[in-house]
Each structure stands twice: as structure tokens, then as C-alpha cells.
Design an enzyme around this catalytic site. Structure first.
Site, PDB file in Angstrom:
ATOM      1  N   LYS A 156       0.833  -1.200   0.000  1.00  0.00           N
ATOM      2  CA  LYS A 156       0.000   0.000   0.000  1.00  0.00           C
ATOM      3  C   LYS A 156       0.876   1.262   0.000  1.00  0.00           C
ATOM      4  O   LYS A 156       0.596   2.227  -0.710  1.00  0.00           O
ATOM      5  CB  LYS A 156      -0.939  -0.023   1.213  1.00  0.00           C
ATOM      6  CG  LYS A 156      -2.032  -1.076   1.052  1.00  0.00           C
ATOM      7  CD  LYS A 156      -2.782  -1.403   2.339  1.00  0.00           C
ATOM      8  CE  LYS A 156      -3.736  -2.577   2.099  1.00  0.00           C
ATOM      9  NZ  LYS A 156      -4.420  -3.047   3.297  1.00  0.00           N
ATOM     10  N   GLN A 199      -4.431  -1.626   9.479  1.00  0.00           N
ATOM     11  CA  GLN A 199      -4.288  -2.951   8.871  1.00  0.00           C
ATOM     12  C   GLN A 199      -4.857  -4.020   9.803  1.00  0.00           C
ATOM     13  O   GLN A 199      -4.481  -4.115  10.967  1.00  0.00           O
ATOM     14  CB  GLN A 199      -2.799  -3.218   8.581  1.00  0.00           C
ATOM     15  CG  GLN A 199      -2.529  -4.507   7.834  1.00  0.00           C
ATOM     16  CD  GLN A 199      -3.149  -4.523   6.436  1.00  0.00           C
ATOM     17  OE1 GLN A 199      -3.065  -3.563   5.688  1.00  0.00           O
ATOM     18  NE2 GLN A 199      -3.806  -5.619   6.099  1.00  0.00           N
ATOM     19  N   ASP A 226     -11.119   2.707   4.148  1.00  0.00           N
ATOM     20  CA  ASP A 226     -11.418   1.278   3.982  1.00  0.00           C
ATOM     21  C   ASP A 226     -12.930   1.057   3.863  1.00  0.00           C
ATOM     22  O   ASP A 226     -13.375  -0.016   3.472  1.00  0.00           O
ATOM     23  CB  ASP A 226     -10.902   0.491   5.206  1.00  0.00           C
ATOM     24  CG  ASP A 226      -9.631  -0.280   4.888  1.00  0.00           C
ATOM     25  OD1 ASP A 226      -9.385  -0.546   3.690  1.00  0.00           O
ATOM     26  OD2 ASP A 226      -8.899  -0.622   5.833  1.00  0.00           O
TER      27      ASP A 226
END
Ligand code: NAP
Length: 287
Positions: A53, A97, A120
């Protein structure tokens, strides 16, 4: 029949190129998209995802700031960090994460992220917005699957869509997005009866199970579109999906490979959400 391979890597590269141009234009207007990437502990797979990422950010010109916390970080410390990032004007998006260490409640952490920075798309408010057809940030993996399907010219309307897996991050939002494009959607899970029959009925099959090569070619309808979200590492280190590619590609009309299918699209969608967040925050334009 040999299926057309839906190349997620190629499409993701194209999207990243477009985003790079967009970021250059934004920079000229004093808008600098920036992603805070929070990782807790030493999970090897998480480290690989975080690095990928960050690499994507740097390629596109999105600033990225990594916050790597020890395995024994407390829930409270993590929430405090997120509050700090929520209030930090230079941060457009916050990515925590997953999975987090067991002693940290993931729901509490997701709930603590400002919905305007929830790139997200996991915050309950953003999930609710998706549900009612007014999404703010689409969850990255299902959004990536949709782009791959639509960009490949595959029509969803009226089709039998079967999603195997009902997680909050993949299966459920995937089903909602297919429904929003007028698919007729069935969601299967570990308690589904006659699952073989349901899988066989799919014109569009989405596998998000987390079990290596769980779905074989013999279970798939001739001509189906098969999207394999699964990422499973075998003992010999080989990466495979939830679908047995070799047998499935002889039956399907189109199929995504693993790797090189859904994975790169997920990262591209995260980048897209981060750019969107930066623009929305600058314009004060939150729905
Ligand atoms: P998850 O939270 O473990 O969910 C798995 C789902 O599969 C659950 O709903 C479970 O049903 C269902 N399932 C398990 N065994 C089954 C069986 N025998 N028959 C039918 N359904 C079964 O996993 P996830 O986070 O959704 O991820 C799924 C896969 O996608 C994993 O391989 C993950 O690594 C991968 N993934 C890839 C990306 C990407 O970017 N490519 C992103 C996210 C995830 P129950 O609910 O009944 O337990």
C-alpha cells in the site's frame, strides 16, 4: 472452452496512472492526499500488505505515514493515535491494517475512525450509507471486483450472482454492490445447505472463503464469470485462490487469476478512496 483471464494487475496499473495525473492536478491546487497506515504487531502477511500500500502511494504521489506499533500496544493507546490522526489536517485517510492482535477489539477501533477518513469503508456509518445506496467510501475489495467486472464489459443486470462468504469486509458488501447493479444475489456461507447446487446456478460467482482451491471447475456453470477473492498460501509458499484455476478456467467464460486478479484492484481502490477523501475534506463536501 478456455476462459478469458480478467487481468486485475493491468487494470489496476491503468487506474493508478489516472490517479497519478489527478494527484498532480490536486497538488497544483494545494491539495496533498495523504494516507496514515497503522500496523500493530509483527504479522508477516500484514507487513507485506502495508508495504504494498505504501509503495502504491509513493508511485501515485500520495503521501504516506506509517505508524508501526508494538504487538502489546493497548486498545486505548491505539484509539488515542486514531483520534490524533482524525484531527490532523494533513491526513486525508486512515488505514488500520487488520487483523489486530486479539486483545484489541477491532470494532471499537473501526468505530473510532472519523467517517470522513475511513478509506477502507468499514465504519458502520459508511456501511449504512452503502446499504441505502448512498455510499461515501466503497470497501476496497468489493469495489475493486465491481470495477474489474464492469470494465471487462460484463453485464450484471438480471444475472444470478452467488457470493460465497459473508464477511463484513468482502462477502456482505460484495452482495450489496452486485444488488445495486441489479444482480439477483445469493450469499452462501459455512452453514448453507446444498451449496454445490447454489454455486452451480451462478452466472457470476464470487469466491471469498479463504480455503485453498475450495471451488473446482466441476462445480461451476458453463460460461460463468468467476471472481476469486481468496488469497491462500500453501505450504510450498505458492499463492492460490479459493477456486481451482486450472479446472475452473476450462468451464468459465471469464476468471480472475491469483495473484494478479482482485489483489491489485483492492490497493487501487484504496488509493482512489484516499484521493476522494482529500478532495472531499478540502471542499468540506461530505454527504
Ligand atoms: P473470512 O472473514 O474468514 O470469511 C470467510 C467466509 O467464508 C465466512 O463467511 C465463512 O462462513 C465462509 N466459509 C468458510 N468455510 C466455508 C465453507 N466450507 N462453505 C461455505 N462458506 C464457507 O474471510 P474474508 O476476510 O472474507 O476473506 C476471504 C478470502 O479473501 C481470504 O482468502 C482472504 O485472504 C481473501 N481476501 C483477499 C483480499 C484481496 O484484496 N484479494 C482482500 C480481503 C480478503 P461463516 O460466516 O459461516 O463462518
Amino acid at each position: 472452452m478456455t476462459a478469458r483471464v480478467l487481468n486485475g494487475k493491468e487494470l489496476a496499473t491503468k487506474i493508478r496512472g489516472e490517479l497519478k495525473t489527478k494527484v498532480e492536478e490536486l497538488n497544483e491546487k494545494d491539495i496533498f492526499p495523504a494516507l496514515a497506515v497503522v500496523i500493530v504487531g509483527n504479522d508477516a502477511a500484514s507487513r507485506v500488505y502495508v508495504n504494498a500500500k505504501k509503495r502504491a502511494c509513493s508511485e501515485i504521489g500520495i503521501l504516506s505515514y506509517e505508524y508501526a506499533l508494538d504487538e502489546d500496544t493497548t486498545e486505548q493507546d491505539l484509539i488515542e493515535l486514531i483520534h490524533k490522526l482524525n484531527n490532523d489536517h494533513k491526513i486525508s485517510g486512515i488505514l488500520v491494517q487488520l487483523p489486530l492482535p486479539k486483545h484489541i477489539n477491532e470494532d471499537k477501533i473501526i468505530n473510532s475512525i472519523d467517517i470522513k477518513k475511513d478509506v477502507d469503508g468499514f465504519h458502520p456509518v459508511n456501511v449504512g450509507k452503502l446499504m441505502i445506496g448512498n455510499p461515501q467510501f466503497l470497501p476496497c475489495t468489493p469495489a475493486g471486483v465491481m470495477e474489474l467486472i464492469l470494465e471487462s464489459g460484463i453485464d450484471i443486470s438480471g444475472k444470478e450472482c452467488v457470493v460465497v462468504g459473508r464477511s463484513n469486509i468482502v462477502g456482505k458488501p460484495m452482495a450489496i454492490l452486485l444488488l445495486s447493479k441489479n444482480g439477483t444475489v445469493t450469499i452462501c456461507h459455512s452453514k448453507t445447505e446444498n451449496i454445490e447446487e447454489k454455486i452451480k446456478s451462478a452466472d457470476i460467482l464470487i469466491a471469498a472463503v479463504g480455503k485453498p482451491e475450495f471451488i473446482k471447475g466441476s462445480s461451476i456453470k458453463k460460461g460463468a464469470v468467476v471472481i476469486d477473492v481468496g488469497v491462500n498460501r500453501l505450504e510450498d509458499k505458492k499463492l492460490v485462490g479459493d477456486v481451482e484455476f486450472e479446472s475452473a478456467s476450462k468451464v468459465a467464460s471469464a476468471i480472475t487469476p491469483v495473484p494478479g486478479g482482485v489483489g491489485p484492484m483492492t490497493i487501487a481502490m484504496l488509493m482512489k478512496n484516499t484521493v476522494k477523501a482529500a478532495v472531499m475534506q478540502k471542499e468540506g463536501n461530505m454527504s
